[in-house]
Enzyme design. Structure first.
Site, PDB file in Angstrom:
ATOM      1  N   CYS A  17     -33.398  21.371 -28.338  1.00 25.49           N
ATOM      2  CA  CYS A  17     -33.643  22.685 -28.936  1.00 25.49           C
ATOM      3  C   CYS A  17     -32.812  23.129 -30.009  1.00 25.49           C
ATOM      4  CB  CYS A  17     -33.596  23.797 -27.725  1.00 25.49           C
ATOM      5  SG  CYS A  17     -32.244  23.513 -26.936  1.00 25.49           S
TER       6      CYS A  17
ATOM      7  N   HIS B 286     -31.111  30.331 -29.999  1.00 27.33           N
ATOM      8  CA  HIS B 286     -29.807  29.487 -30.489  1.00 27.33           C
ATOM      9  C   HIS B 286     -29.457  30.070 -31.952  1.00 27.33           C
ATOM     10  CE1 HIS B 286     -29.993  27.476 -26.844  1.00 27.33           C
ATOM     11  NE2 HIS B 286     -30.616  26.257 -27.228  1.00 27.33           N
TER      12      HIS B 286
END
Length: 345
Positions: A150, A243
């Protein structure tokens, strides 16, 4: 005609996101769900501690969960999505491939294997043909394809745009990663509230190696890793999703802020249902992107960038993506769509 699909590890955080995305999908029909032995035999409603901010789809809730073995998945399932822990995936995913199932996996095991395609369709869709090599070498009727970590998937689309225009040589990245990336039980509140954790086990190595494979060259037989040097520092912070990453990129050619922004704005999606119309959204504001404001851009499948400034050897910028959508479940679904489009199912 819909393809019948199964989800391995369906009760976990990424498994639930997969259910959320697959239930309304125009081309996929959920036909099988698996989880641990403690969940096998229960309805999905009973087995899953549902944590998505939308109801469990009614037609999925009553599906009986099976154990995670090929024997517990119907033979007429066309495609498997895997969100298993890597230790389990390393053992189980090859068994499914040997039995003829095509597996689009989010699990980290095998991503750097020489014959396993590691794919972001908007970046390196041509690598999917590595499946032909894989089948020849392993004798599989099925196939195994991976999406990257990710954190890797957040920075690689912007880097790919820069590399095409300027030929990257060095990349440094420092991440500020959301707690959902560790799973629901991965980080306790006592660890993360009023805190930041400057280490995520194995994350730096994944970013450093996976990015070079994704931006590497496939010659029909093997993938040659990109020659750039990549160094990563990964940090967990107290955001729920999204993120955020600070990236420094150096290149053979001079990079200006305008040139970097133009290269990223020119990056396009691909002709797949889950690919965003705009892959990369460029913000002019110096304080964007931000997780709370921008993680759901393009329904969670886009990458946001901003904060550009020139450095002595290149450019620095910030990038953001939704880690459980673009960075996990959505990436696996997108790869499943690619497999179907290219005739591997």
């Amino acid at each position: 005609m819909s393809l019948r699909v199964g989800v391995l590890g369906a009760t976990g955080a990424v498994g639930q996101r997969l259910i959320q995305l697959l239930a309304p999908h125009p081309d996929f029909e959920i036909a099988a769900l698996t989880a641990s032995e403690s969940s096998a035999g229960k309805s999905y409603r009973e087995a899953a501690k549902w944590r998505i901010d939308a109801p469990i789809p009614d037609d999925v809730a009553e599906i009986t969960v099976g154990a995670t073995t090929p024997d517990d998945v119907p033979d007429d399932v066309d495609l498997i999505f895997s969100s298993l822990p890597s230790s389990v995936g390393a053992e189980v995913e090859p068994e499914f491939c040997e039995d003829g199932y095509v597996v689009s996996s989010n699990s980290s095991n095998g991503r750097m294997d020489e014959d396993v395609p590691l794919i972001i369709p908007e970046v390196n869709a041509d690598h999917v043909d590595l499946i032909e090599v894989q089948r020849d070498e392993r004798g599989w009727d099925g196939a195994l394809l991976k999406n990257p970590n990710c954190s890797t998937i957040t920075m690689v689309p912007p880097l790919g745009a820069l590399d095409e225009a300027f030929d990257l040589t060095n990349v440094h990245v420092s991440t500020l990663q959301a707690v959902s990336g560790a799973g629901y039980d991965g980080v306790t509140s006592m660890e993360i509230i009023d805190n930041a954790i400057p280490h995520i086990g194995g994350e730096e190595q994944k970013m450093e190696s996976e990015s070079r494979k994704l931006l590497g060259t496939f010659d029909g037989a093997e993938v040659s890793l990109h020659g750039m040097d990549v160094a990563a520092s990964c940090n967990r912070i107290a955001t729920l999703d999204g993120h955020l990453e600070n990236v420094w990129a150096d290149a053979e050619e001079d990079i200006t802020v305008e040139g970097a922004e133009d290269a990223m704005e020119a990056a396009t999606g691909v002709d797949l249902p889950s690919s965003p119309e705009r892959l990369i959204t460029v913000f002019e504001e110096p304080d964007r992107p931000q997780p709370r404001l921008d993680r759901n851009i393009e329904e969670g499948m886009g990458v946001a960038v901003g904060g550009f400034r020139e450095t002595t050897a290149g450019v620095q910028f910030n990038c953001l993506a939704h880690n459980t959508m673009r960075g996990a479940a959505g990436a696996s679904v997108l790869n499943g769509e690619l497999l179907a489009q290219r005739g591997y199912i």
